[in-house]
Structure formats: structure tokens, C-alpha cells
Design an enzyme around this catalytic site. Structure first.
Site, mmCIF file in Angstrom:
data_model
loop_
_atom_site.group_PDB
_atom_site.id
_atom_site.type_symbol
_atom_site.label_atom_id
_atom_site.label_comp_id
_atom_site.label_asym_id
_atom_site.label_seq_id
_atom_site.Cartn_x
_atom_site.Cartn_y
_atom_site.Cartn_z
ATOM 1 N N CYS A 72 -4.875 -16.681 20.693
ATOM 2 C CA CYS A 72 -3.793 -16.155 19.838
ATOM 3 C C CYS A 72 -2.542 -17.028 19.925
ATOM 4 C CB CYS A 72 -3.370 -14.752 20.264
ATOM 5 S SG CYS A 72 -4.649 -13.530 20.170
ATOM 6 N N CYS A 122 -2.609 -15.572 25.802
ATOM 7 C CA CYS A 122 -3.950 -15.738 25.227
ATOM 8 C C CYS A 122 -3.975 -17.065 24.480
ATOM 9 C CB CYS A 122 -4.300 -14.588 24.275
ATOM 10 S SG CYS A 122 -5.824 -14.926 23.362
ATOM 11 N N HIS A 153 0.842 -1.201 0.000
ATOM 12 C CA HIS A 153 0.000 0.000 0.000
ATOM 13 C C HIS A 153 0.875 1.247 0.000
ATOM 14 C CE1 HIS A 153 0.933 0.396 4.226
ATOM 15 N NE2 HIS A 153 0.329 -0.737 4.532
ATOM 16 N N LYS A 208 -8.006 -1.821 6.548
ATOM 17 C CA LYS A 208 -8.639 -2.712 5.584
ATOM 18 C C LYS A 208 -10.139 -2.772 5.859
ATOM 19 C CE LYS A 208 -7.279 -7.078 3.519
ATOM 20 N NZ LYS A 208 -6.531 -8.302 3.724
ATOM 21 N N HIS A 245 4.040 1.296 2.322
ATOM 22 C CA HIS A 245 5.189 0.531 1.819
ATOM 23 C C HIS A 245 5.819 1.266 0.638
ATOM 24 C CE1 HIS A 245 2.330 -2.842 3.189
ATOM 25 N NE2 HIS A 245 3.268 -2.764 4.110
ATOM 26 N N HIS A 262 -9.474 -11.218 21.087
ATOM 27 C CA HIS A 262 -10.507 -12.166 21.510
ATOM 28 C C HIS A 262 -11.432 -11.611 22.590
ATOM 29 C CE1 HIS A 262 -7.561 -14.793 19.512
ATOM 30 N NE2 HIS A 262 -8.629 -15.480 19.162
HETATM 31 O O1 ME8 Z 1 6.981 -4.091 10.393
HETATM 32 N N1 ME8 Z 1 2.680 5.200 6.531
HETATM 33 O O2 ME8 Z 1 6.605 -5.008 8.313
HETATM 34 P P1 ME8 Z 1 5.322 -4.183 7.807
HETATM 35 C C1 ME8 Z 1 3.977 5.129 6.223
HETATM 36 N N2 ME8 Z 1 8.228 -6.978 8.828
HETATM 37 N N3 ME8 Z 1 4.677 3.980 6.142
HETATM 38 C C2 ME8 Z 1 4.030 2.836 6.408
HETATM 39 C C3 ME8 Z 1 2.659 2.835 6.742
HETATM 40 C C4 ME8 Z 1 1.979 4.085 6.796
HETATM 41 N N4 ME8 Z 1 0.690 4.202 7.075
HETATM 42 N N5 ME8 Z 1 2.289 1.563 6.944
HETATM 43 C C5 ME8 Z 1 3.399 0.788 6.720
HETATM 44 C C6 ME8 Z 1 7.230 -4.897 9.511
HETATM 45 N N6 ME8 Z 1 4.441 1.557 6.387
HETATM 46 C C7 ME8 Z 1 8.395 -5.869 9.675
HETATM 47 C C8 ME8 Z 1 9.662 -5.115 9.379
HETATM 48 S S1 ME8 Z 1 12.322 -5.031 9.114
HETATM 49 C C9 ME8 Z 1 13.595 -5.955 9.606
HETATM 50 C C10 ME8 Z 1 10.921 -5.935 9.568
HETATM 51 C C11 ME8 Z 1 5.785 1.079 6.001
HETATM 52 O O3 ME8 Z 1 4.855 -4.882 6.583
HETATM 53 C C12 ME8 Z 1 6.851 1.656 6.905
HETATM 54 O O4 ME8 Z 1 8.078 1.539 6.275
HETATM 55 O O5 ME8 Z 1 4.359 -3.988 8.906
HETATM 56 C C13 ME8 Z 1 6.773 0.720 8.086
HETATM 57 O O6 ME8 Z 1 7.901 0.824 8.928
HETATM 58 C C14 ME8 Z 1 6.687 -0.598 7.367
HETATM 59 O O7 ME8 Z 1 5.846 -0.311 6.224
HETATM 60 C C15 ME8 Z 1 6.113 -1.721 8.190
HETATM 61 O O8 ME8 Z 1 5.933 -2.808 7.338
#
Ligand code: ME8
Length: 643
Positions: free
Chosen positions: A130, A127, A19, A299, A22, A147
């Protein structure tokens, strides 16, 4: 020695599609990567997906497939999205890659052997639904947030990383390196965490509770906690522990994340690296959150904004420009399609697009489409223009390394706006009428061409496609983008006599289409009838009226624009075939229009409506609810000019 630069994004969880959040982090990293290349650094750019842990198992269960099938599918969606946003990553890592699993186990064993991982009992609130422990802070009214049930106290034996051992080292390191975590507000947040006692980190999960993870090398009854696994991706991608790439790029690594994952990156990761005997990263760059209508993207509320819905309608570079210009790095920002449309029409179509097309049109008209020599020596106005360009180069070089994207863009646009004013002030069309002013005209047009070239280079990290188009049309040979920015910022490096070409508008004007499927749509206010007493427009000279190219045309084809109540797509013969999008669907059936004689404004700048280019406008008169198309008394040959 060539400088090096290594930039990473978070590796995204594969429990949701890509989205705008990301996309933003990844575009930021892309701009930083392209900019550092431009100034002559050898760069490495990493992104990827985080594929272990209970969140992923849960998402796979919801999708009704096994975890492996699920992670392959969603990881593929991320991997396929990035080329569509022109992301220049060198590597795409997955935590399920065998080499990553090897590196995680290598580091676990190393830290275990050095005595920083120990086995102990953990007691906490669990939990059953979960299948995980919660901290007091995560609970809602003392219950599980998912929950809505009370938790049970449970004891579990696990492995722990001695994070507390590194607490004072980390604090001192952050104090001594003020921009280790930036901007400052996030550094302060991490320091505030560190002022409280730091607990050791539980880094294992029993296999019976979670089997989708990397087995601990020293105890196969356990898998690795997902954060300990995920953070290590940043070294795996460099071929750690062997290889020249690690020695080359690790000392210059910069991580880019949003504020949601500050704690794992600001505390867990530096202490893990320290325990593994590696030097700390250079910078942690932390940005704010994109909100939708001032709320969280969600979502269930249907407010997820997906870049791939917006890009086909508004254009890739327009989207990239918007997110970088709109968000102040470090602060939250609100996304709205209205704001996107507004920026495209004003900054891109009106300011930059217009400047570029005027410059090329005048070069074609006055110098046969070839770069003229510098004529008269620069006067005061020329010198001011050049100074403004130098300022934009200076600010770009200063702001980008510290993530001041919006400031660099403001400086570049000041240059664009000054150039538009310079044209209006100097009036090259007047100079062109007087042969004695040829030298002045040459200098003016050459200045404008040079300015457009420098602007193209400056915007190239932000809008690579547009920059390339501009440089192509200015006749600048291909490797120009690889020339160092500082050298290329030099005035006067276009070659005299080089042919330029005009091409299509860089940024056609757009209208809002509600393409961000998730964004809740505002009720549109009904179009206001202009009050009768509104003052008529100022009189204009006949010369100006003559610039409007009105032509008689015949409609050859008409059809509704899908998903639009108002728009029809017409093909009109005006001596040549033109595609025109007209807002007449509520008053005219497409089948009634074919064969009709209409009047078309033939020299309007192209505009994009619902993703369809419109090259002209059909004239009509509104009378209350009725809309009457202008026509001729008797049929006339298509293409005849209205005068
Ligand atoms: O946390 N505004 O993954 P994730 C701006 N897998 N950036 C956003 C955002 C928003 N509303 N929502 C998400 C994780 N992001 C772990 C990371 S790293 C070793 C492991 C972006 O899929 C932003 O970069 O939840 C945020 O830090 C990241 O997506 C979180 O992605």
C-alpha cells in the site's frame, strides 16, 4: 443588517461516482441553503471534490490513466450530477485548483512560522504493497487489510502539526458551546476522543512515496497530507486570506458531513483553524449512514444506489422528499425502493397531489377558475384548519435551522391531511347545490387555496420544482418564493379574482421498477388469487359508480415496455388518443391487439409504470391463468360511454 449563512458539504473523493450518500448530504445542504434564502438571509453554498492523495492515485492506476486525466473525469461527474438534483451551490471547488494550492501553502507557512509545525522521525507499521503506514486499529488479525500480509516496522522523517497543544482548548470550547457539534451523540463522541491523549498530526508525505499532492512551501521533498489540504477548501472558497467574502461568511459557516469523517472535522479542523489564527466554525452538522438492505453500500456486492438511476423513473422532487422524510438527521437509515414507492404513492400522490388537484378542480367548477373572496366568517372548523397551518409554519421555522427535516415535513403533512379531511367533512359539492350557502362555499374554497399556497412555500426548500408548479397554478406571481417565509405564511394573501389552472397531476402514482440497479432485488411473492370466501366490497351508491368514466376504445398501437415482463404500452383511441400502460404482456402479444375494441377507465389519476405515464386502464377479467380483455359485441365508435 441582513443575516448571513454559509453551508458546506464535504468535498467528495473522486475515486467513486456520486451515490445516494453523496446525494443526501448535498441535498441536505441545498435545503438549508434554500430555507435560509427564504427567510431572508444572504447565503453561500459550497461543494466540490477532493483530488489528492494515494487513494486517488490508486483509482487512476486502476482506470489506466494518469491522475490528472482521472480527477478531471470524475470531478466532472460530480459537477454534472448536482444540477440534475437541483442543487443550488454557489461554488464548486477542486483541491487541484491553483488558488486552493496557494491557500494551503499560505496556511502551512503561517503555522510553520508560528512554530506549530515541526520536523521529526516517525516510527510505525508500514505496508509495502500500500506504500503507507497503518495504525494498530486499522489492522485485521495484525495484517494489512488489503494485502493480508504482515507489516514491517519502518522509520520515516516527516512534518508534524502540534495538534496536542490545542487539546484542552478544544475540549473547553466544545463544553462551552453545546451545539458546536450536533446532534449531541457526535459531540459526545468527539469529547470521548479528546479525553484520551491527542497525538500530533503527521501532515506530510515524502515525494518518493506520493507525488500527487501539494508541495510543502518550506520543504519540496514533501507533499501535504490529504486531510490538511482538503479541510482548507472551506476557507479557500471564500477568497481567504483577502476579500470581503471571507469576513462576511466565515463567522457563520456550517459544515455538513456524515459520521465517517467526524474526527477530521471535529478535531483536526478546529485545531488547524485555531493554529492559523482563525475563529472556529459555527456548527458541525453530522448525519448517519444510508444502508442498503440493512448493510453497507458496497461496489463489490453491487449495492451502490445511484440517484441518477432513480430520478428519471420516480422524479426528482419525489427522491428529494423521500431522503429527507425518511432519514432522521443523525441516525442511520435504510434505503429500499419499496419504501420510496410507498412514500410517493401515499404522501405525494394520495395526500398532497390529491389535495391540490381537488382544490383546483373545485375552484374551476364552482368559481369559474378564479380565486373567490372570503365569504362567511370562519367557523370552528375553519379556525382549526388555519391553526394547523400556523403550527406547520411555526414548526418549519423552528425545526429547519436545527436540521429537523422529517419533523418539519410531518408538520406540513398534518396540514395537508387535515385539509383533505376538511373537504370530506364540509362536502363543498353539497354547499354548491344551495345558493344560500354561497358565502360558506367561498370561504371553504378560499381557505383551501390559501392553505395550498402556504404549503407550496413551506415545501419549496425541499421540493423546489413542485413548489414552483403549485404557485404558478395558483396564479402567485414569480417572486413569491423570495418573500420571507414568515410574511408569506400570512393567511389570505392570494388575490381575489386571480385565475388558477389545474394542469397535470403533481405526482402520478408509481410502481416499483427496481431502478436502483445496485439494490439486491427481493423475490417477488406470486400474486395471490383472492380467496373465494372473501367478502364482496360494500355496496356503493349509483352516484359514485357514475363517477367512473368508462369508454369504448380501439387499440391503435401496442409495444412491449423495455425490461418489463408484464407491461405493454398501448395507444388507444377513445375519441382522443390515450397512452395506457397495461399489465397484459404475459397473455397478449402486442401485434394481436392492434385494432381490438377495448373498454378503458378514462378518468383514473395518471400513474407512472417503469417511468412511462399511464392515462387510464384497460379492463380485463382474470380466470385462472387466462386474462380476457373486456370488449363490445359489435364495433362501436371510439369514445362512446359505457353505461
Ligand atoms: O471523506 N450515507 O470523501 P468521500 C450517507 N474527501 N452519507 C454518505 C454515505 C452513506 N452511506 N457514504 C458517503 C471524504 N456519504 C473526504 C472529505 S472534506 C474536507 C473531505 C457522504 O467521498 C457523507 O457526506 O468519502 C460522507 O461524509 C461523505 O460522503 C464522504 O465522502
Amino acid at each position: 443588517m441582513t443575516s448571513r449563512y454559509y453551508i458546506t458539504t464535504p468535498i467528495y473523493y473522486v475515486n467513486a461516482e456520486p451515490h445516494i450518500g453523496h446525494a443526501y448530504t448535498t441535498i441536505v445542504a441545498d435545503v438549508m441553503n434554500r430555507f435560509h434564502k427564504l427567510i431572508g438571509c444572504k447565503t453561500y453554498f459550497l461543494t466540490g471534490t477532493d483530488e489528492h492523495g494515494d487513494k486517488i492515485v490508486q483509482a487512476a492506476q486502476e482506470a489506466g490513466v494518469d491522475p490528472k486525466t482521472y480527477v478531471d473525469r470524475i470531478s466532472g461527474m460530480f459537477r454534472d450530477t448536482w444540477p440534475k438534483l437541483n442543487i443550488s451551490n454557489d461554488y464548486f471547488i477542486r483541491t487541484t485548483d491553483p488558488d486552493h494550492i496557494r491557500v494551503v501553502q499560505y496556511i502551512l507557512q503561517k503555522v510553520y512560522d508560528s512554530g506549530d509545525i515541526y520536523f521529526s522521525k516517525y516510527k510505525g507499521l508500514y505496508c509495502v504493497g500500500c506504500e503507507r503506514f497503518y495504525t494498530e486499529r486499522e489492522l485485521v488479525d495484525g495484517k494489512c487489510p488489503d494485502h493480508d500480509k504482515p507489516l514491517v516496522e519502518r522509520e520515516e522523517a516527516n512534518y508534524f502539526f502540534r495538534m496536542s497543544k490545542y487539546q484542552s482548548w478544544l475540549m473547553e470550547y466544545i463544553e462551552a458551546n453545546p451545539d458546536f457539534i450536533r446532534p449531541e451523540r457526535y459531540r459526545n463522541e468527539v469529547l470521548a476522543f479528546l479525553r484520551e491523549p491527542l497525538e500530533d498530526l503527521c501532515i506530510s508525505r515524502p515525494v518518493e512515496r506520493l507525488s500527487w499532492g501539494i508541495p510543502l512551501p518550506f520543504d519540496d521533498r514533501y507533499v501535504t497530507y490529504v486531510w490538511f489540504d482538503a479541510l482548507i477548501n472551506y476557507v479557500t472558497a471564500l477568497g481567504y486570506p483577502d476579500g470581503a467574502k471571507f469576513d462576511e461568511f466565515w463567522p457563520v459557516v456550517e459544515h455538513t458531513i456524515a459520521k465517517d469523517i467526524l474526527k477530521p472535522h471535529g478535531i483536526y479542523w478546529p485545531t488547524i483553524i485555531k493554529a492559523a489564527g482563525l475563529p472556529p466554525y459555527r456548527h458541525l452538522n453530522v448525519h448517519g449512514y444510508w444502508k442498503i438492505n440493512e448493510g453497507k453500500m458496497s461496489k463489490s456486492h453491487g449495492t451502490v444506489v445511484r440517484p441518477l438511476d432513480l430520478v428519471p423513473v420516480y422524479g426528482l422532487d419525489a427522491f428529494r422528499y423521500f431522503v429527507l422524510r425518511e432519514m432522521v438527521f443523525g441516525l442511520d437509515s435504510n434505503f429500499s425502493e419499496d419504501a420510496l414507492v410507498q412514500r410517493i404513492n401515499s404522501d405525494l400522490a394520495n395526500d398532497l397531489g390529491n389535495l391540490f388537484s381537488r382544490t383546483l378542480a373545485m375552484t374551476l367548477k364552482y368559481f369559474d377558475g378564479k380565486v373567490p373572496p372570503f365569504g362567511d366568517p370562519p367557523d370552528e372548523m375553519d379556525r382549526e384548519l388555519i391553526a394547523q397551518v400556523e403550527e406547520a409554519v411555526r414548526q418549519t421555522l423552528e425545526e429547519l435551522p436545527r436540521l429537523g427535516f422529517h419533523k418539519a415535513l410531518i408538520a406540513i403533512w398534518e396540514c395537508v391531511n387535515r385539509a383533505n379531511k376538511y373537504i370530506d367533512h364540509v362536502g363543498p359539492w353539497t354547499l354548491a347545490k344551495d345558493p344560500a350557502q354561497l358565502g360558506h362555499l367561498q370561504t371553504v374554497i378560499r381557505n383551501l387555496l390559501e392553505l395550498n399556497r402556504v404549503v407550496a412555500v413551506l415545501i419549496s426548500p425541499f421540493m423546489p420544482e413542485t413548489a414552483e408548479k403549485m404557485l404558478d397554478r395558483l396564479g402567485v406571481p414569480k417572486p413569491a418564493l423570495e418573500i420571507r417565509l414568515s410574511e408569506d405564511g400570512r393567511w389570505g394573501s392570494l388575490r381575489e379574482g386571480t385565475p388558477v389552472s389545474k394542469g397535470e397531476a403533481l405526482f402520478p402514482r408509481v410502481e416499483k421498477t427496481d431502478a436502483a440497479a445496485g439494490a439486491p432485488q427481493k423475490e417477488k411473492a406470486p400474486a395471490k388469487e383472492k380467496p373465494a370466501e372473501e367478502a364482496p366490497p360494500e355496496p356503493i351508491p349509483f352516484e359514485l359508480f357514475k363517477q367512473v368514466d368508462l369508454r369504448a376504445g380501439i387499440v391503435k398501437h401496442a409495444e412491449r415496455v423495455p425490461k418489463s415482463k408484464k407491461l405493454l404500452r398501448l395507444l388507444v383511441d377513445i375519441g382522443e388518443e390515450r397512452q395506457v400502460v397495461a399489465g397484459i404482456a404475459q397473455t397478449h402479444a402486442p401485434e394481436d391487439l392492434v385494432g381490438k375494441q377495448v373498454i378503458v377507465v378514462a378518468n383514473l389519476q395518471p400513474a407512472k409504470l417503469m417511468g412511462i405515464e399511464s392515462h387510464g386502464m384497460v379492463l380485463a377479467v382474470r380466470d385462472g391463468e387466462a386474462l380476457q380483455l373486456l370488449t363490445t359485441q359489435k364495433p362501436v365508435t371510439p369514445g362512446r360511454r359505457v353505461s
